[in-house]
Design an enzyme around this catalytic site. Sequence first.
Site, short mmCIF file in Angstrom:
data_model
loop_
_atom_site.label_atom_id
_atom_site.label_comp_id
_atom_site.label_asym_id
_atom_site.label_seq_id
_atom_site.Cartn_x
_atom_site.Cartn_y
_atom_site.Cartn_z
N MET A 244 -0.75 43.19 29.27
CA MET A 244 -0.90 44.16 28.19
C MET A 244 -0.25 45.50 28.59
O MET A 244 -0.59 46.55 28.04
CB MET A 244 -2.37 44.36 27.85
CG MET A 244 -3.03 43.07 27.35
SD MET A 244 -4.48 43.33 26.34
CE MET A 244 -5.55 44.16 27.48
N ALA B 223 0.81 48.88 30.87
CA ALA B 223 0.13 49.81 31.78
C ALA B 223 0.12 49.18 33.18
O ALA B 223 -0.92 49.07 33.83
CB ALA B 223 -1.28 50.17 31.31
N HIS C 157 0.31 48.00 36.92
CA HIS C 157 -0.04 48.53 38.24
C HIS C 157 0.34 47.47 39.28
O HIS C 157 0.89 46.42 38.93
CB HIS C 157 -1.52 48.89 38.30
CG HIS C 157 -2.44 47.80 37.83
ND1 HIS C 157 -2.54 46.57 38.45
CD2 HIS C 157 -3.27 47.73 36.75
CE1 HIS C 157 -3.41 45.81 37.82
NE2 HIS C 157 -3.86 46.48 36.77
N HIS D 115 -0.51 43.76 38.53
CA HIS D 115 0.46 43.07 37.67
C HIS D 115 1.74 42.76 38.44
O HIS D 115 2.31 41.67 38.32
CB HIS D 115 0.86 43.95 36.49
CG HIS D 115 -0.26 44.32 35.56
ND1 HIS D 115 -0.69 45.61 35.41
CD2 HIS D 115 -1.00 43.57 34.72
CE1 HIS D 115 -1.66 45.64 34.50
NE2 HIS D 115 -1.88 44.42 34.07
N GLN E 27 -8.21 40.66 20.85
CA GLN E 27 -9.20 40.48 21.91
C GLN E 27 -10.07 41.70 22.13
O GLN E 27 -10.90 41.72 23.04
CB GLN E 27 -8.52 40.02 23.21
CG GLN E 27 -7.70 41.08 23.90
CD GLN E 27 -6.85 40.46 25.00
OE1 GLN E 27 -5.98 39.63 24.75
NE2 GLN E 27 -7.11 40.85 26.24
N LYS F 144 -8.29 38.30 38.96
CA LYS F 144 -9.09 39.46 38.53
C LYS F 144 -9.92 39.11 37.30
O LYS F 144 -11.08 39.47 37.19
CB LYS F 144 -8.13 40.62 38.23
CG LYS F 144 -8.71 41.75 37.41
CD LYS F 144 -9.55 42.63 38.28
CE LYS F 144 -10.32 43.71 37.54
NZ LYS F 144 -9.99 44.02 36.19
N SER G 251 -7.00 47.96 37.96
CA SER G 251 -7.16 47.66 36.54
C SER G 251 -6.53 48.78 35.75
O SER G 251 -6.60 49.95 36.15
CB SER G 251 -8.65 47.56 36.19
OG SER G 251 -8.82 47.65 34.79
N ARG H 205 -7.70 49.95 33.28
CA ARG H 205 -8.79 50.78 32.79
C ARG H 205 -9.31 51.76 33.85
O ARG H 205 -10.12 52.63 33.52
CB ARG H 205 -9.94 49.91 32.28
CG ARG H 205 -9.59 49.17 30.98
CD ARG H 205 -10.82 48.52 30.35
NE ARG H 205 -10.55 48.08 28.99
CZ ARG H 205 -10.23 46.85 28.63
NH1 ARG H 205 -10.13 45.89 29.53
NH2 ARG H 205 -10.01 46.54 27.36
P1 AMP Z 1 -3.91 42.69 31.62
O1 AMP Z 1 -2.69 43.53 31.42
O2 AMP Z 1 -5.10 43.46 32.04
O3 AMP Z 1 -4.18 41.74 30.49
O4 AMP Z 1 -3.59 41.77 32.85
C1 AMP Z 1 -2.46 40.94 32.85
C2 AMP Z 1 -2.57 39.97 34.00
O5 AMP Z 1 -2.65 40.70 35.23
C3 AMP Z 1 -3.84 39.11 33.93
O6 AMP Z 1 -3.50 37.79 34.32
C4 AMP Z 1 -4.75 39.77 34.92
O7 AMP Z 1 -5.69 38.90 35.50
C5 AMP Z 1 -3.76 40.25 35.95
N1 AMP Z 1 -4.31 41.34 36.76
C6 AMP Z 1 -4.83 42.51 36.30
N2 AMP Z 1 -5.29 43.25 37.32
C7 AMP Z 1 -5.06 42.53 38.46
C8 AMP Z 1 -5.32 42.76 39.84
N3 AMP Z 1 -5.91 43.86 40.28
N4 AMP Z 1 -4.94 41.81 40.71
C9 AMP Z 1 -4.35 40.66 40.29
N5 AMP Z 1 -4.07 40.39 39.00
C10 AMP Z 1 -4.43 41.32 38.09
#
Ligand code: AMP
Length: 283
Positions: free
Chosen positions: A34, A36, A38, A41, A65, A154, A190, A192
């Site tokens: 999504m 942002a 870090h 990702h 979601q 995560k 995260s 967030r």
């Molecule tokens: P999101 O952008 O939060 O939907 O996350 C995208 C992908 O990155 C998802 O598969 C998350 O599980 C993964 N992800 C987010 N934070 C972490 C982290 N700290 N370590 C490993 N994978 C992460």
Amino acid sequence: MPRRPRVVSNVPALRRAVARWREAHQTIVLVPTMGALHDGHLSLVRLARRRGRRVVVSIFVNPAQFAPTEDFASYPRTFEADLAALAEIGVDLVWAPTAETMYASGFATRIVPEGPAKVGLEDAFRPHFFAGVATVVAKLLIQCAPDLAVFGEKDYQQLKVITQLAADLDLPAKIVGAPIVREADGLAMSSRNVYLSAPQRAAAPTLYRVLCQCAAAIARGEHIARVLDQGGAEIERAGFQLDYLEARDATTLQKVESAAAGPLRLLVAARIGSTRLIDNIAV
Ligand code: AMP
């Protein structure tokens, strides 16, 4: 300066790019995000780089979601910085559909997962979350038709839901899980975390510290329920409101009576101020 990755935002352009790679028998790896971005990702993107010839990163803040009370409007959006970070690693394509592309007017289909999506963890606190995730991930996997797709541990329950989804719908992509990337003090990275005030940020590593303590105690043979009660209390003392701290079967996420049942996973979700954090660890 590394070259900005190519960005496509409509399905035919995505399909044309992917079709060329497929004709050339190149392995395609998708990393859904999504944005942002870090280092968590980016570790997924690096893993994708190692696992295939072509890497597609999707960036889409999926409205389906988020509950109406959640942070869809304020969710961090850092598209240009995301592209710069992806350029450093080198990705072949960024798939950045608009909401209208993903959910055209009249859109009327929703995938409602069961099994690992109905075990009383995230689903108990975010009842519409996994239907939103399953629907968008199914779309992404169908649009990109990757050989592999990488998801972070995560979001451990989400990883299980997506693995089940891909198996049940005969989606050919192999679902690959990637380890959690943490800040130096243990806080799981995260998007967030930027919401946290300085005192909240200082309290946040408690989650991982308690997970580690509980995992060690359970591995020593201590009584699971007692260990988790004490851990939960410690999390609340640090200023969190605890949604859950549980030990589950690492594969099915079902409740367990004892550590003898097989590999366990400890999962936690807790709110500090208006920010909700999740984390998990293997026992
Ligand atoms: P999101 O952008 O939060 O939907 O996350 C995208 C992908 O990155 C998802 O598969 C998350 O599980 C993964 N992800 C987010 N934070 C972490 C982290 N700290 N370590 C490993 N994978 C992460």
